[in-house]
Design an enzyme around this catalytic site. Structure first.
Site, PDB file in Angstrom:
ATOM      1  N   GLN A   1      -4.776  -1.326   9.344  1.00 46.56           N
ATOM      2  CA  GLN A   1      -4.856  -2.415   9.189  1.00 46.56           C
ATOM      3  C   GLN A   1      -5.164  -3.725  10.020  1.00 46.56           C
ATOM      4  O   GLN A   1      -4.606  -3.838  11.273  1.00 46.56           O
ATOM      5  CB  GLN A   1      -2.738  -3.111   8.756  1.00 46.56           C
ATOM      6  CG  GLN A   1      -2.951  -4.721   8.182  1.00 46.56           C
ATOM      7  CD  GLN A   1      -3.314  -4.800   6.969  1.00 46.56           C
ATOM      8  OE1 GLN A   1      -3.137  -3.072   6.013  1.00 46.56           O
ATOM      9  NE2 GLN A   1      -4.469  -5.644   6.299  1.00 46.56           N
TER      10      GLN A   1
ATOM     11  N   ASP B   1     -10.783   3.356   4.258  1.00 49.17           N
ATOM     12  CA  ASP B   1     -11.843   1.684   4.541  1.00 49.17           C
ATOM     13  C   ASP B   1     -12.830   2.134   4.297  1.00 49.17           C
ATOM     14  O   ASP B   1     -13.129   0.891   3.933  1.00 49.17           O
ATOM     15  CB  ASP B   1     -10.984   1.530   5.368  1.00 49.17           C
ATOM     16  CG  ASP B   1      -9.672   0.224   5.433  1.00 49.17           C
ATOM     17  OD1 ASP B   1      -9.873  -0.231   4.002  1.00 49.17           O
ATOM     18  OD2 ASP B   1      -8.393  -0.171   5.846  1.00 49.17           O
TER      19      ASP B   1
ATOM     20  N   LYS C   1       1.122  -0.996   0.026  1.00 45.93           N
ATOM     21  CA  LYS C   1      -0.287  -0.273   0.056  1.00 45.93           C
ATOM     22  C   LYS C   1       1.478   1.472  -0.266  1.00 45.93           C
ATOM     23  O   LYS C   1       0.610   2.357  -0.180  1.00 45.93           O
ATOM     24  CB  LYS C   1      -0.813   0.040   1.004  1.00 45.93           C
ATOM     25  CG  LYS C   1      -2.002  -1.198   1.195  1.00 45.93           C
ATOM     26  CD  LYS C   1      -2.741  -0.799   2.333  1.00 45.93           C
ATOM     27  CE  LYS C   1      -3.841  -2.355   2.284  1.00 45.93           C
ATOM     28  NZ  LYS C   1      -4.731  -2.446   3.771  1.00 45.93           N
TER      29      LYS C   1
END
Ligand code: NDP
Length: 299
Positions: free
Chosen positions: A109, A132, A65
């Site tokens: 994460q 997200d 990422k």
């Protein structure tokens, strides 16, 4: 023998939906827009990725990422906390990132270590930086049809579906899986496109028969090759979200070889939904930066 098989086939083999091509295209568009923002407004979107602990798969995701962020011209910030870091330390970091004007997107994460309450952590992220799309404010915005940040995996699936099929309205979409990160937001997005949506899960009765009614079938289950060829309506579009590590390597939730004999189009695993998920993270970061610029134009 081969000729006999191909003559007997009612439908030609499904078209393979190549997620890498879609992802490359989307990343190029994001990079162009980032360059424009920098040139015209001196604004460089920034994405902060937070990793707690040393989980090898998570470390790989975070690294890729970070690389993808820099490649489209955004600023990437990586924050690594030890596996033992107390929840308060993580919450304090999120508060700093929320207040940092150079950070437009924040991603923590998952999974987090067991001593940390993931929902408390997700709730602490500023919803307008929640790239997200997991914050309940963004889930609520999606449910009532307001603009907001949408979870990356279902967003990627929808972009591919729309490009593939054009107008989705009136199609029957069956989403197998009802998680908050894939199944539910996927169903909301398809409803927003005026599909007739059915959400299936582990208690659904006669799943094969239900799947056979789907014009669009989304598999987000986490069970290797569960969806068989005879579950598919001929010509249907099949999106395989599943990522399952088996002795034979990475496989999806769909029995690819059997299903591609019946479906009209299908995403492979790997190389389907996965690449689009990362590209959509960049798209969301860009959206978050643009939205903040609209709210705070003189920043
Ligand atoms: P979850 O485990 O959170 O949810 C799985 C869902 O599948 C649940 O709703 C569950 O039902 C349902 N399910 C389980 N067994 C069956 C069954 N036998 N029949 C019907 N439904 C069943 O998984 P996620 O949504 O997080 O992920 C799903 C898959 O997608 C995984 O393989 C994951 O690795 C992958 N994934 C891929 C991403 C990508 O970028 N490509 C991103 C995110 C996930 P119930 O609710 O009743 O338990």
């Amino acid at each position: 023998m081969r000729a006999e098989i191909s003559n007997a086939r009612v439908h030609p083999m499904a078209q393979i939906i190549d997620g890498k091509i879609y992802a490359d295209r989307l990343r190029e568009q994001v990079a162009e827009e980032v360059a424009r923002l920098k040139a015209e407004h001196g604004l460089q979107p920034g994405l902060a990725v937070v990793l707690v602990g040393e989980d090898p798969a998570s470390s790989v995701y975070v690294r890729s990422k970070g690389k993808a962020t820099v490649e489209v011209g955004m600023e990437g910030f990586q924050h690594r906390l030890s596996a033992e870091a107390p929840q308060e330390e993580l919450l304090a970091l999120i508060a700093r990132l929320n207040a940092d004007g150079g950070v437009h997107g924040i991603l923590v994460q998952l999974p987090l270590p067991a001593h940390i309450d993931s929902s408390a952590v997700l709730a602490a992220i500023d919803p307008d930086k929640d790239v997200d799309g997991f914050h309940i404010v963004n889930a609520g915005r999606l449910a009532v049809g307001l603009p907001g940040l949408v979870p990356c995996t279902p967003l990627g699936c929808l972009l591919m579906l729309k490009d593939q099929l054009g107008d989705l309205s009136g199609l029957h979409a069956v989403v197998v899986g009802r998680s908050n990160i894939v199944g539910k937001p996927m169903a909301q997005l398809l409803l927003g496109e005026s599909c007739t949506v059915t959400i299936a899960h582990s208690r659904t009765r006669d799943l094969p028969a239900l799947c056979r009614t789907a014009d669009i079938l989304i598999a987000a289950v986490g069970r290797p090759e569960m969806i068989r060829g005879d579950w598919i309506k001929p010509g249907a579009t099949v999106i395989d979200v599943g990522i399952n590590r088996t002795g034979d390597g990475l496989v999806g939730d769909v029995d690819f070889d059997a299903v591609r004999e019946v479906a009209g189009a299908i995403t492979p695993v790997p190389g389907g939904v996965g690449p689009m998920t990362t590209a959509c993270l960049l798209e969301n970061t860009l959206e978050a930066a643009l939205a903040r610029r609209a709210r705070v134009p003189l920043e």
